[in-house]
Design a protein around this motif. Structure first.
Motif, PDB file in Angstrom:
ATOM      1  N   VAL A  59       7.502   9.276  -7.430  1.00 27.93           N
ATOM      2  CA  VAL A  59       6.928   9.173  -8.811  1.00 27.93           C
ATOM      3  C   VAL A  59       5.654   7.925  -8.833  1.00 27.93           C
ATOM      4  N   PHE A  60       5.958   6.962  -8.661  1.00 24.37           N
ATOM      5  CA  PHE A  60       5.200   6.254  -8.343  1.00 24.37           C
ATOM      6  C   PHE A  60       4.107   5.914  -7.455  1.00 24.37           C
ATOM      7  N   TYR A  61       4.277   6.729  -5.756  1.00 26.95           N
ATOM      8  CA  TYR A  61       3.353   7.102  -4.888  1.00 26.95           C
ATOM      9  C   TYR A  61       2.595   7.857  -5.693  1.00 26.95           C
ATOM     10  N   LEU A  62       2.703   8.898  -6.017  1.00 30.98           N
ATOM     11  CA  LEU A  62       1.891   9.960  -6.193  1.00 30.98           C
ATOM     12  C   LEU A  62       0.862   9.661  -8.115  1.00 30.98           C
ATOM     13  N   ALA A  63       1.840   9.013  -8.360  1.00 30.03           N
ATOM     14  CA  ALA A  63       0.535   8.315  -9.594  1.00 30.03           C
ATOM     15  C   ALA A  63      -0.624   7.092  -9.632  1.00 30.03           C
ATOM     16  N   LEU A  64       0.088   6.196  -8.522  1.00 26.64           N
ATOM     17  CA  LEU A  64      -0.404   4.988  -8.277  1.00 26.64           C
ATOM     18  C   LEU A  64      -1.134   5.234  -6.640  1.00 26.64           C
ATOM     19  N   GLY A  65      -0.495   5.888  -5.496  1.00 28.08           N
ATOM     20  CA  GLY A  65      -1.018   6.166  -4.341  1.00 28.08           C
ATOM     21  C   GLY A  65      -1.623   7.398  -4.005  1.00 28.08           C
ATOM     22  N   VAL A  66      -1.745   8.204  -4.998  1.00 21.80           N
ATOM     23  CA  VAL A  66      -2.742   9.121  -4.746  1.00 21.80           C
ATOM     24  C   VAL A  66      -3.401   9.391  -5.849  1.00 21.80           C
ATOM     25  N   PHE A  67      -3.188   9.888  -6.965  1.00 23.20           N
ATOM     26  CA  PHE A  67      -4.070   9.657  -8.206  1.00 23.20           C
ATOM     27  C   PHE A  67      -4.694   8.271  -8.353  1.00 23.20           C
ATOM     28  N   LEU A  68      -4.679   7.367  -8.092  1.00 24.73           N
ATOM     29  CA  LEU A  68      -5.127   5.890  -8.213  1.00 24.73           C
ATOM     30  C   LEU A  68      -5.768   5.064  -7.677  1.00 24.73           C
ATOM     31  N   GLY A  69      -5.786   5.522  -6.208  1.00 22.27           N
ATOM     32  CA  GLY A  69      -6.177   5.471  -5.198  1.00 22.27           C
ATOM     33  C   GLY A  69      -5.481   4.226  -4.360  1.00 22.27           C
ATOM     34  N   VAL A 208       4.988  -5.195  -7.172  1.00 21.82           N
ATOM     35  CA  VAL A 208       5.304  -3.486  -6.423  1.00 21.82           C
ATOM     36  C   VAL A 208       4.590  -2.674  -6.094  1.00 21.82           C
ATOM     37  N   MET A 209       3.648  -2.432  -7.553  1.00 21.65           N
ATOM     38  CA  MET A 209       2.348  -1.394  -7.426  1.00 21.65           C
ATOM     39  C   MET A 209       1.561  -2.153  -6.954  1.00 21.65           C
ATOM     40  N   TYR A 210       0.732  -2.750  -7.043  1.00 19.03           N
ATOM     41  CA  TYR A 210      -0.334  -3.706  -6.736  1.00 19.03           C
ATOM     42  C   TYR A 210      -0.465  -5.084  -5.797  1.00 19.03           C
ATOM     43  N   SER A 211      -1.344  -5.436  -5.605  1.00 16.50           N
ATOM     44  CA  SER A 211      -1.669  -6.285  -4.114  1.00 16.50           C
ATOM     45  C   SER A 211      -1.616  -7.601  -5.322  1.00 16.50           C
ATOM     46  N   TRP A 212      -1.263  -8.635  -4.841  1.00 10.85           N
ATOM     47  CA  TRP A 212      -1.481 -10.465  -5.141  1.00 10.85           C
ATOM     48  C   TRP A 212      -2.881 -10.769  -5.512  1.00 10.85           C
ATOM     49  N   THR A 213      -3.529  -9.594  -4.864  1.00  8.78           N
ATOM     50  CA  THR A 213      -4.871 -10.403  -4.203  1.00  8.78           C
ATOM     51  C   THR A 213      -5.955  -9.726  -6.116  1.00  8.78           C
ATOM     52  N   MET A 214      -5.488  -8.842  -6.020  1.00 13.00           N
ATOM     53  CA  MET A 214      -5.945  -8.381  -7.912  1.00 13.00           C
ATOM     54  C   MET A 214      -5.526  -9.237  -8.157  1.00 13.00           C
ATOM     55  N   VAL A 215      -4.298  -9.748  -8.418  1.00 19.52           N
ATOM     56  CA  VAL A 215      -4.475 -10.749  -9.511  1.00 19.52           C
ATOM     57  C   VAL A 215      -4.926 -11.859  -9.962  1.00 19.52           C
ATOM     58  N   GLN A 216      -4.814 -12.631  -8.197  1.00 25.29           N
ATOM     59  CA  GLN A 216      -5.213 -13.917  -8.202  1.00 25.29           C
ATOM     60  C   GLN A 216      -6.918 -13.386  -8.361  1.00 25.29           C
ATOM     61  N   HIS A 217      -7.726 -12.203  -8.352  1.00 21.93           N
ATOM     62  CA  HIS A 217      -8.876 -11.813  -8.904  1.00 21.93           C
ATOM     63  C   HIS A 217      -9.105 -11.879 -10.275  1.00 21.93           C
ATOM     64  N   LYS A 218      -8.602 -10.966 -11.021  1.00 17.23           N
ATOM     65  CA  LYS A 218      -8.429 -10.894 -12.297  1.00 17.23           C
ATOM     66  C   LYS A 218      -7.976 -12.233 -13.263  1.00 17.23           C
ATOM     67  N   LEU A 219      -6.856 -12.685 -12.669  1.00 19.32           N
ATOM     68  CA  LEU A 219      -6.651 -14.817 -13.833  1.00 19.32           C
ATOM     69  C   LEU A 219      -6.977 -16.167 -13.010  1.00 19.32           C
ATOM     70  N   GLY A 220      -7.338 -15.627 -11.105  1.00 13.73           N
ATOM     71  CA  GLY A 220      -8.203 -17.422 -10.658  1.00 13.73           C
ATOM     72  C   GLY A 220      -7.152 -18.038 -10.676  1.00 13.73           C
ATOM     73  N   GLU A 221      -7.843 -18.857  -9.537  1.00 21.88           N
ATOM     74  CA  GLU A 221      -6.970 -19.643  -9.024  1.00 21.88           C
ATOM     75  C   GLU A 221      -5.070 -20.722  -9.789  1.00 21.88           C
ATOM     76  N   MET A 222      -5.646 -20.817 -11.025  1.00 22.40           N
ATOM     77  CA  MET A 222      -4.610 -21.810 -12.078  1.00 22.40           C
ATOM     78  C   MET A 222      -4.263 -20.763 -12.363  1.00 22.40           C
ATOM     79  N   TRP A 223      -4.512 -19.986 -13.034  1.00 16.81           N
ATOM     80  CA  TRP A 223      -3.308 -19.204 -13.640  1.00 16.81           C
ATOM     81  C   TRP A 223      -2.519 -18.146 -12.809  1.00 16.81           C
ATOM     82  N   TYR A 224      -3.742 -18.003 -11.574  1.00 17.97           N
ATOM     83  CA  TYR A 224      -2.858 -17.345 -10.583  1.00 17.97           C
ATOM     84  C   TYR A 224      -1.817 -18.641 -10.109  1.00 17.97           C
TER      85      TYR A 224
END
Length: 292
Positions: A59-69, A208-224
């Motif tokens: 379910v997660f692979y189809l929803a995130l890997g395929v449909f959300l790219g 689990v379903m996304y990369s740590w780089t996405m979090v770092q990019h959105k939050l910045g170094e301190m909040w990350y």
């Protein structure tokens, strides 16, 4: 001969987790009993340990890997290589934490009839729940290893040791929180709902379903950095480092200082939670029989 004051022992006094080690035969019996009760009348039995995470993965692979790219392909260079391995290596660890904490937090109330009849170390029940979850975890781990081998897995000894550290982090955290909420649930049944909410947050708040780089990019170094203190996040990243990264060209990288800083932080935080849970459990367990 008269007994001195030092010879007197208060009946039912708990020795904490040391009692679990001393009564490890009882622990083995409880684990066996929980496994038998869980699959009594079930056609598939322990095969459900494979079916449930398998369906969740699809379910997660189809929803995130395929449909959300999220899966990297010739037309999507921004995705993650071998996203299926990335996803499953995180899912099995989150499932272990979810099952262990969920069952441990209900273990005292669920065994109330036994607790009211005889005295035995009450810590056995949450710890047994964590062990049962570990029994379900290792077959899933075997499937992950087989999938990794087909994907060209070539781990180093350091990566394998990091995976062991990640499992230990989750096991310590699950046991500590299981003791804490298992005791609290005797007095406040709202604890079960709080645990369910906590488990939902843990599933989505860890990479689990996304990369740590996405979090770092959105939050910045301190909040990350604050986000990274979460032991579940650290443990998931160790599994990505051990199982997913060796199936790629290594260009994706891992969070900075994972080995030198974050793994020790995860172990310390989980050990602190275990100590907190144990102290709280010992303080509250004296009235378990009356409250149940």
């Amino acid at each position: 001969m008269e007994s001195t004051k030092d010879d007197l022992v208060r009946p039912g006094t708990s020795g904490g987790l040391a009692d679990v080690y001393r009564e490890r035969f009882l622990l083995k019996l409880l684990v066996r009993k929980e496994l038998k009760v869980r699959y009594r009348g079930s056609v598939l039995g322990i095969i459900w340990s494979y079916v449930k995470p398998g369906v969740q993965f699809v379910v997660f692979y189809l929803a995130l890997g395929v449909f959300l790219g999220m899966e990297q392909s010739s037309t999507n260079k921004g995705g993650l290589a071998n996203y299926a391995i990335y996803l499953f290596s995180g899912i099995i660890l989150i499932n272990f934490f979810t099952e262990a904490l969920g069952n441990a937090s209900r273990s005292i109330v669920g065994n109330g009839g036994l607790i009211k009849k005889i005295y035995l170390p009450r810590q056995l029940f949450p710890v047994a729940s964590v062990w049962v979850s570990a029994v379900h975890f290792f077959p899933q781990l075997l499937i992950l290893v087989v999938a990794c081998l087909f994907s060209g897995w070539h781990p180093s000894l350091l990566q394998l040791l990091a995976a062991v550290a990640g499992f230990v982090i989750v096991a310590l955290l699950s046991t500590g929180l299981g003791l804490l909420f298992g005791a609290a649930n005797v007095y406040f049944r709202d604890s079960e709902n709080f645990v369910d909410m906590l488990l939902m947050i843990a599933t989505w708040a860890s990479p689990v379903m996304y990369s740590w780089t996405m979090v770092q990019h959105k939050l910045g170094e301190m909040w990350y950095s604050i986000y990274q203190v979460n032991p579940i996040t650290i443990a998931v990243e160790t599994f990505h480092y051990a199982f997913w990264l060796p199936t790629t060209d290594g260009s994706a990288g891992i969070p900075p200082h994972l080995l030198s800083l974050w793994i020790p932080v995860g172990l310390v935080v989980s050990a602190a939670v275990l100590l907190w849970g144990q102290l709280t459990f010992r303080r509250l367990e004296g009235r378990f029989a009356q409250e149940l």
